[in-house]
Write a protein that holds these residues in place. Structure first.
Motif, PDB file in Angstrom:
ATOM      1  N   TYR A   1      -5.264   3.744  -2.226  1.00  0.00           N
ATOM      2  CA  TYR A   1      -3.936   4.365  -2.261  1.00  0.00           C
ATOM      3  C   TYR A   1      -3.496   4.662  -3.695  1.00  0.00           C
ATOM      4  O   TYR A   1      -2.833   5.665  -3.951  1.00  0.00           O
TER       5      TYR A   1
ATOM      6  N   ASP B   1      -8.009  -1.288   0.009  1.00  0.00           N
ATOM      7  CA  ASP B   1      -7.049  -0.306   0.513  1.00  0.00           C
ATOM      8  C   ASP B   1      -6.109   0.138  -0.586  1.00  0.00           C
ATOM      9  O   ASP B   1      -5.833   1.326  -0.764  1.00  0.00           O
ATOM     10  N   LYS B   2      -5.592  -0.844  -1.324  1.00  0.00           N
ATOM     11  CA  LYS B   2      -4.599  -0.525  -2.348  1.00  0.00           C
ATOM     12  C   LYS B   2      -5.211   0.284  -3.488  1.00  0.00           C
ATOM     13  O   LYS B   2      -4.555   1.164  -4.049  1.00  0.00           O
TER      14      LYS B   2
ATOM     15  N   GLN C   1     -10.523 -15.763   4.126  1.00  0.00           N
ATOM     16  CA  GLN C   1      -9.299 -15.364   3.442  1.00  0.00           C
ATOM     17  C   GLN C   1      -9.600 -14.420   2.279  1.00  0.00           C
ATOM     18  O   GLN C   1      -8.908 -13.421   2.082  1.00  0.00           O
TER      19      GLN C   1
ATOM     20  N   SER D   1       0.831  -1.208   0.000  1.00  0.00           N
ATOM     21  CA  SER D   1       0.000   0.000   0.000  1.00  0.00           C
ATOM     22  C   SER D   1       0.864   1.256   0.000  1.00  0.00           C
ATOM     23  O   SER D   1       0.622   2.184  -0.762  1.00  0.00           O
TER      24      SER D   1
ATOM     25  N   ILE E   1       2.602   1.832  -3.256  1.00  0.00           N
ATOM     26  CA  ILE E   1       1.672   2.377  -4.256  1.00  0.00           C
ATOM     27  C   ILE E   1       1.448   3.864  -3.983  1.00  0.00           C
ATOM     28  O   ILE E   1       1.511   4.695  -4.888  1.00  0.00           O
TER      29      ILE E   1
ATOM     30  N   LYS F   1      -6.852  -7.432 -10.092  1.00  0.00           N
ATOM     31  CA  LYS F   1      -6.684  -8.438  -9.037  1.00  0.00           C
ATOM     32  C   LYS F   1      -8.018  -8.716  -8.369  1.00  0.00           C
ATOM     33  O   LYS F   1      -8.345  -9.866  -8.060  1.00  0.00           O
TER      34      LYS F   1
ATOM     35  N   LYS G   1     -12.435   3.619   7.429  1.00  0.00           N
ATOM     36  CA  LYS G   1     -11.470   2.545   7.335  1.00  0.00           C
ATOM     37  C   LYS G   1     -11.772   1.518   8.413  1.00  0.00           C
ATOM     38  O   LYS G   1     -11.798   1.832   9.589  1.00  0.00           O
ATOM     39  N   VAL G   2     -12.054   0.295   8.018  1.00  0.00           N
ATOM     40  CA  VAL G   2     -12.415  -0.729   8.999  1.00  0.00           C
ATOM     41  C   VAL G   2     -11.304  -1.783   9.043  1.00  0.00           C
ATOM     42  O   VAL G   2     -10.717  -2.122   8.044  1.00  0.00           O
ATOM     43  N   ASP G   3     -11.069  -2.276  10.226  1.00  0.00           N
ATOM     44  CA  ASP G   3     -10.095  -3.341  10.415  1.00  0.00           C
ATOM     45  C   ASP G   3     -10.749  -4.684  10.151  1.00  0.00           C
ATOM     46  O   ASP G   3     -11.668  -5.071  10.849  1.00  0.00           O
TER      47      ASP G   3
ATOM     48  N   GLN H   1     -10.440 -10.989   3.630  1.00  0.00           N
ATOM     49  CA  GLN H   1      -9.230 -10.250   3.996  1.00  0.00           C
ATOM     50  C   GLN H   1      -8.505  -9.724   2.767  1.00  0.00           C
ATOM     51  O   GLN H   1      -8.087  -8.571   2.715  1.00  0.00           O
TER      52      GLN H   1
ATOM     53  N   GLN I   1      -4.724  -3.196  -9.609  1.00  0.00           N
ATOM     54  CA  GLN I   1      -5.463  -3.587  -8.397  1.00  0.00           C
ATOM     55  C   GLN I   1      -6.886  -3.997  -8.734  1.00  0.00           C
ATOM     56  O   GLN I   1      -7.414  -4.972  -8.187  1.00  0.00           O
TER      57      GLN I   1
ATOM     58  N   ASP J   1      -8.470  -7.349   9.466  1.00  0.00           N
ATOM     59  CA  ASP J   1      -7.444  -8.288   9.910  1.00  0.00           C
ATOM     60  C   ASP J   1      -6.640  -7.718  11.065  1.00  0.00           C
ATOM     61  O   ASP J   1      -5.811  -6.857  10.902  1.00  0.00           O
ATOM     62  N   GLU J   2      -6.941  -8.210  12.223  1.00  0.00           N
ATOM     63  CA  GLU J   2      -6.081  -7.952  13.375  1.00  0.00           C
ATOM     64  C   GLU J   2      -5.230  -9.182  13.542  1.00  0.00           C
ATOM     65  O   GLU J   2      -5.547 -10.067  14.318  1.00  0.00           O
ATOM     66  N   GLU J   3      -4.148  -9.228  12.814  1.00  0.00           N
ATOM     67  CA  GLU J   3      -3.375 -10.464  12.828  1.00  0.00           C
ATOM     68  C   GLU J   3      -2.594 -10.607  14.112  1.00  0.00           C
ATOM     69  O   GLU J   3      -2.067  -9.658  14.624  1.00  0.00           O
TER      70      GLU J   3
ATOM     71  N   ALA K   1      -7.805  -5.840   1.642  1.00  0.00           N
ATOM     72  CA  ALA K   1      -6.468  -5.306   1.365  1.00  0.00           C
ATOM     73  C   ALA K   1      -6.429  -4.672  -0.017  1.00  0.00           C
ATOM     74  O   ALA K   1      -5.827  -3.609  -0.212  1.00  0.00           O
TER      75      ALA K   1
END
Lengths: 305, 187
Positions: free
Chosen positions: B134, B130-131, B120, A94, A97, B46, B181-183, B123, B43, B185-187, B127
């Motif tokens: 961005y 998000d990308k 999966q 991210s 980018i 994808k 913005k929501v979470d 998640q 993106q 993945d809290e890995e 992501a």
């Protein structure tokens, strides 16, 4: 109402300040050189200059081209894996980018402490290393803030800049050292001169000694001051990339509030401290010799963005 | 008597350097815009690649939600069929909205939410979203620096000579802006 700071202003302000600090080092360098050449034989000084410049240049060039490998090896960092550290890869992708920079090589180092550093001579050869503690304790936005901060160091060519500063500081130290040692030899030849010229020379030598002792200290302080300024600059750029100041802010708050076991502090070589995103030794107060600006001040500035 | 000749040569030299400098600057900034646009495309592509897998997974648990499944499949088709970037962006927005409603209905199917594959995909799609955001941001940043270069003196002079005009920003759809913005993945 708190004054709103735009991040673009913050970035350009930091650039100007860093430039001024470099100018200060240069002026000091010239004064020192002039004093030494007055005090000693000018032709003698010329030889000293050439030798020391060649020596320090080759030394810094070697460390400059291998800086990333040296840094990674010294903290025993391992390459990050895409499946195991997916959050890190997402954050780095991210940020690359958002900044338009190539994706840096990612590494993970074993440490409970939240920290990260970036190295490499330019964005094409950049590496970024994050601690396991950071991956465990930070959420997505916070990690993006931290990665954004490191990405900014890469984008601002901080590695190159700090190397340039290190060369200047190193040059000053070497010249000062050589001058002080050369006094042992030149002193004997000049004894006995009672005329005005001799007096003037003694005064100049004393002044030269004074500067030669002072110069390396001042140069070091200036380079530390630049390093602190650069941290503020990277914070500002990180916000420009994430457009989300609370992310980095909360990460810094977590760093401030976590307690670091003594055995973790020993993992860092002292020379590595300036590379990190926050001072790995967690000094309680900031003084002239600190590598990082006070964390509370960084949080306060992020609060106003 | 020669000094004015040297002056003229120096001036010509400076002007030539400026012409080259500004030409290169605009070309570089323009290339950056094209590059950032292709980043968005990458993106979106994808995301489109993940859609069939997602639809298959969700269908196993939620058979009655045909409408939403159809919407997301249609959006994907529209995206793949789009030839210009404008059409792709529009289809990409529709795809995002359709995906959002899929994740909304997933709340009603506890078994689906427990599915490893679904989690999966969720998640991964988060992501990617998000990308995409961005990539859009970088596109607008690139436009900003290009426009600044075109508008600010003395670049503005050269820009008009080279026929460079201000470019338009990418408009972010209003509902996309409102999404916090929501979470996931809290890995």
């Amino acid at each position: 109402m708190v004054e709103h700071i735009s991040f673009q202003d913050e970035i350009s302000k930091n650039k100007i300040k860093s430039f001024l600090l470099i100018v200060v080092i240069f002026v000091f360098f010239i004064i020192l050189g002039a004093l030494i050449s007055f005090a000693l034989d000018p032709s003698y000084f010329f030889v000293i200059m050439i030798i020391s410049i060649i020596f320090s240049l080759s030394y810094t060039l070697i460390s400059y081209y291998n800086s990333d490998k040296i840094a990674l090896a010294s903290v025993r960092a391992k390459p990050a894996s895409r499946t195991e550290h997916r959050m890190l890869f997402n954050a780095a992708e991210s940020m690359s980018i958002a900044s338009g920079l190539p994706m840096p090589k990612l590494y993970v180092m074993e440490s409970e402490q939240i920290n990260a550093f970036a190295s490499g001579r330019d964005p094409q050869h950049a590496v970024m290393c994050v601690t396991t503690g950071a991956l465990k304790k930070l959420n997505k936005q916070e990690l993006e803030g931290v990665v954004g901060h490191e990405m900014s160091h890469i984008a601002n060519y901080d590695m190159r800049f700090m190397t340039t500063v290190a060369v200047l500081v190193g040059l000053i130290s070497i010249i000062a050292e050589i001058f002080l040692r050369s006094l042992w030899f030149s002193g004997r030849n000049n004894s006995g001169g009672k005329d005005e010229n001799g007096k003037l020379q003694i005064i100049l030598i004393l002044l030269g000694v004074f500067f030669a002792i002072l110069a390396p200290i001042v140069a070091n302080l200036v380079s530390l001051a630049i390093s602190r300024k650069r941290e503020f600059g990277a914070d500002a750029t990180a916000v420009k990339l994430t457009r989300y100041p609370p992310g980095l802010k909360n990460a810094l708050i977590k760093i401030r509030d976590e307690s670091v076991p003594e055995k973790d502090k020993k993992k860092y070589a002292k020379a590595m401290a300036p590379l990190f995103m926050s001072d790995p030794y967690k000094k309680k107060f900031t003084d002239m010799f600190s590598t990082h600006p006070p964390i509370n001040e960084r949080i306060k500035i992020l609060d106003r963005m | 008597m020669l000094w004015w000749l040297w002056l003229i040569i120096a001036l010509v030299f400076v002007v030539v350097i400026m012409f080259i400098y500004y030409y290169n600057k605009f070309v570089l900034l323009g290339n950056r815009i094209d590059n950032s646009l292709s980043q968005i495309d990458v993106q979106l592509q994808k995301r489109a690649d993940l859609v069939p897998n997602l639809v298959k997974t969700v269908q196993g648990y939620a058979k009655h939600e045909r409408k939403i499944m159809q919407a997301v499949t249609d959006a994907r088709k529209a995206f793949l069929g789009a030839t210009d970037i404008k059409g792709k962006l529009k289809a990409g927005n529709e795809m995002q909205n359709a995906l959002k409603s899929i994740f909304a209905i997933a709340e009603n199917y506890p078994q689906l939410r427990a599915n490893e594959n679904f989690l999966q995909l969720q998640q991964e799609l988060a992501a990617i979203e998000d990308k995409v955001a961005y990539a859009r941001q970088f596109y607008n940043d690139s436009i900003l620096s290009y426009n600044n270069g075109v508008k600010v003196f003395p670049g503005a002079m050269f820009a008009s000579m080279y026929g460079m005009k201000e470019k338009e920003y990418l408009k972010i759809p209003t509902e996309a802006k409102a999404v916090p913005k929501v979470d996931f993945d809290e890995e």
